[in-house]
Design an enzyme around this catalytic site. Sequence first.
Site, PDB file in Angstrom:
ATOM      1  N   SER A  21      -0.540  -6.756   8.457  1.00 49.69           N
ATOM      2  CA  SER A  21       0.372  -7.582   7.670  1.00 49.69           C
ATOM      3  C   SER A  21       1.108  -6.749   6.615  1.00 49.69           C
ATOM      4  O   SER A  21       0.520  -5.902   5.955  1.00 49.69           O
ATOM      5  CB  SER A  21      -0.420  -8.689   6.984  1.00 49.69           C
ATOM      6  OG  SER A  21       0.434  -9.477   6.199  1.00 49.69           O
ATOM      7  N   LYS A  45       3.880 -10.873   8.174  1.00 50.70           N
ATOM      8  CA  LYS A  45       4.080 -10.646   6.742  1.00 50.70           C
ATOM      9  C   LYS A  45       3.425 -11.781   5.951  1.00 50.70           C
ATOM     10  O   LYS A  45       3.625 -12.951   6.279  1.00 50.70           O
ATOM     11  CB  LYS A  45       5.588 -10.589   6.457  1.00 50.70           C
ATOM     12  CG  LYS A  45       5.957 -10.597   4.984  1.00 50.70           C
ATOM     13  CD  LYS A  45       5.522  -9.348   4.263  1.00 50.70           C
ATOM     14  CE  LYS A  45       5.666  -9.510   2.747  1.00 50.70           C
ATOM     15  NZ  LYS A  45       4.933  -8.452   2.025  1.00 50.70           N
ATOM     16  N   GLY A  46       2.663 -11.432   4.935  1.00 52.85           N
ATOM     17  CA  GLY A  46       1.962 -12.428   4.125  1.00 52.85           C
ATOM     18  C   GLY A  46       2.894 -13.542   3.694  1.00 52.85           C
ATOM     19  O   GLY A  46       3.966 -13.287   3.154  1.00 52.85           O
ATOM     20  N   VAL A  71       4.959  -4.898  -3.322  1.00 51.73           N
ATOM     21  CA  VAL A  71       6.007  -5.802  -2.850  1.00 51.73           C
ATOM     22  C   VAL A  71       5.891  -7.152  -3.560  1.00 51.73           C
ATOM     23  O   VAL A  71       6.898  -7.754  -3.943  1.00 51.73           O
ATOM     24  CB  VAL A  71       5.914  -5.985  -1.318  1.00 51.73           C
ATOM     25  CG1 VAL A  71       6.892  -7.046  -0.844  1.00 51.73           C
ATOM     26  CG2 VAL A  71       6.179  -4.661  -0.620  1.00 51.73           C
ATOM     27  N   GLY A  72       4.672  -7.616  -3.725  1.00 53.20           N
ATOM     28  CA  GLY A  72       4.484  -8.892  -4.409  1.00 53.20           C
ATOM     29  C   GLY A  72       4.767 -10.085  -3.516  1.00 53.20           C
ATOM     30  O   GLY A  72       5.280 -11.108  -3.975  1.00 53.20           O
ATOM     31  N   ASN A 126      -5.358 -14.191   3.077  1.00 50.48           N
ATOM     32  CA  ASN A 126      -5.174 -13.041   2.194  1.00 50.48           C
ATOM     33  C   ASN A 126      -5.674 -13.395   0.802  1.00 50.48           C
ATOM     34  O   ASN A 126      -4.977 -14.047   0.025  1.00 50.48           O
ATOM     35  CB  ASN A 126      -3.686 -12.661   2.176  1.00 50.48           C
ATOM     36  CG  ASN A 126      -3.407 -11.454   1.320  1.00 50.48           C
ATOM     37  OD1 ASN A 126      -4.290 -10.940   0.636  1.00 50.48           O
ATOM     38  ND2 ASN A 126      -2.175 -10.999   1.344  1.00 50.48           N
ATOM     39  N   CYS A 129      -4.550  -9.579  -2.102  1.00 52.99           N
ATOM     40  CA  CYS A 129      -3.302  -8.902  -2.459  1.00 52.99           C
ATOM     41  C   CYS A 129      -3.367  -8.452  -3.920  1.00 52.99           C
ATOM     42  O   CYS A 129      -3.513  -9.281  -4.819  1.00 52.99           O
ATOM     43  CB  CYS A 129      -2.093  -9.807  -2.256  1.00 52.99           C
ATOM     44  SG  CYS A 129      -0.572  -9.010  -2.795  1.00 52.99           S
ATOM     45  N   LYS A 164      -9.389 -11.806   4.841  1.00 46.47           N
ATOM     46  CA  LYS A 164      -9.091 -10.392   4.568  1.00 46.47           C
ATOM     47  C   LYS A 164      -9.629 -10.008   3.193  1.00 46.47           C
ATOM     48  O   LYS A 164      -9.260 -10.603   2.187  1.00 46.47           O
ATOM     49  CB  LYS A 164      -7.576 -10.159   4.650  1.00 46.47           C
ATOM     50  CG  LYS A 164      -7.157  -8.703   4.490  1.00 46.47           C
ATOM     51  CD  LYS A 164      -5.699  -8.518   4.880  1.00 46.47           C
ATOM     52  CE  LYS A 164      -5.201  -7.112   4.656  1.00 46.47           C
ATOM     53  NZ  LYS A 164      -3.795  -6.953   5.102  1.00 46.47           N
ATOM     54  N   GLY A 216      -2.854   4.049   3.657  1.00 47.20           N
ATOM     55  CA  GLY A 216      -2.607   5.296   4.362  1.00 47.20           C
ATOM     56  C   GLY A 216      -3.889   6.086   4.560  1.00 47.20           C
ATOM     57  O   GLY A 216      -4.967   5.688   4.105  1.00 47.20           O
TER      58      GLY A 216
END
Lengths: 303, 257
Positions: A21, A45-46, A71-72, A126, A129, A164, A216
């Site tokens: 996501s 995408k969330g 990104v928020g 989610n 985040c 998640k 990453g």
Amino acid sequence: MADLSVRIAGVEFPNPVIAASGTYGNGECYTDLYPLSRLGGVSCKGMTILPKMGNVPPRIAETPSGILNSVGLQNHGVEAFIEYYLPTLKEEGNVIIANVAGAVLDDYIAAAEALDASDVDMIELNISCPNVKAGGATWGVTCEGAAAVTKAVRAATSKPLIVKLTPNVTSITDIAKAVEAEGADSISLINTLLGMRIDIRNRRPILHNNVGGLSGPAIFPVAVRCVWQCYNAVKIPIIGMGGISTWEDAVEMMLAGASAIQIGTAIFTDPYAPLKVIDGLAEYMDKNGIKSLSEIVGQVKPW
Amino acid sequence: MSYFCDKYTIVEKTTLAAGIFSITVKCPEMAKAAEVGQFANITAEGYTLRRPISICGIDKEAGTLRFVFEVRGKGTEVISRANVGDTLDILGPLGNGFKLPQGRKIIAVGGGIGVPPLLGIAKECASDCTAVLGFRSYDRIILDKEFEKYGANVAVCTDDGTVGFNGLVTVPLENTLKNVGADLVCACGPEPMIKAVVAVCDKMNVPCQVSLEQRMGCGVGACVVCSCMTVRNGEEYYARVCKDGPVFDSKEVKFNG
């Protein structure tokens, strides 16, 4: 060719590689290079019940072997997702996972109810985040919060439910057990680690949000550790992620206890990374006489 | 619009100024698809993120794309070490380029390393193009002769007055708009320059297209990190510089947003 299929919470994936996501849009951005059907699944995408503007840029900073992002949760809202993106996703993709975020419980419930009536195959909750002030990770950092949101969403949908998890906690296994007890069908981990970079010339953080989520290859060992600990703590299947960029990483993550994996940041480096992982896994299975990937899940031999 | 991703061979490499390189790669399908003002995302070996670099030249017949870039950090430094015969891993062409009306007078305003993506305007519009190009000093001037070669009228400005007009690009821009007029201004450069150019265009009531920069992730619209505040139909929203841009109608951009 090897049979790469895996089963998570009753859902059949043709291969265990899922786009993570936030790194793959809603599946529409990479179809110039290869069809969505090549991937086992896509975690979209969330999304939040109402559209969300997201954070002020800059939202990304490179780090050694990784990136920070903030990104928020910029997204068009659940309704727009169901109306504009889902039909194409269903037609072109395999397993479609809706990643759902919110600030208050009612946000999560409303989103889950709307998605329950839709064609999505699974919901990924989610609660991890790190980039939104209200909600997001605030749910995921305590057992009580994680349990409450899982319980509420569980009651709102019959779709298979993945929760998640954030690694920014003292004990990820306690959180895992808490969401399992409230009816989560699977857990996915890890979300990003909270990080920060500062531009030494102007003394400003590179991210306008000051802090952001680290992803990453840099976080891969942390992810492997978390997956291994959770594999030993819960019975529900685990979707492993965090810094996977090669098929060797995928095998390692599965040995730690992941039944399937998600790839995110590696796609920015090489959009073909998911396909290379799939091909590498197939070759690995053929060479080692592995009939099903379930044979290697959790098969690390700890000292 | 479609894009590709592969390793492509460098067929030509030159140095335009200290730390500014011109690299031409053989990439027929990419060249065929490319438009003026688009960019590509180039792998810097050993780094997580690709580097977005604007397309400076498109030769559809030769099947080549030309990239002119400045070494700004370690990633671009890695890319700059690639030589003729080496390959670069390129994702492109990406984004929306300039929308160039046929047979109209266009002023291309560029600042520093913002100049390269404008060269294609001179190639397409020849003498209908006036280029106002600003640089810090004489030793940073690039591509001005190439704009002239395509038939464009070129005005060079330097911050220190060592070549051409001593001052900001907005002065020759405003003079040209007053004396000759134009149907469109296309701008690329540092944000203060872009803002000043847009202010002039607004004052003179001339449409303006701006090519913007932002720290970028995927390059194809997936990750939503390279956002830019825009206003469309009265509503503010964060557009993606990589996918919705990098070229925007200046009326849509909310600077300082």
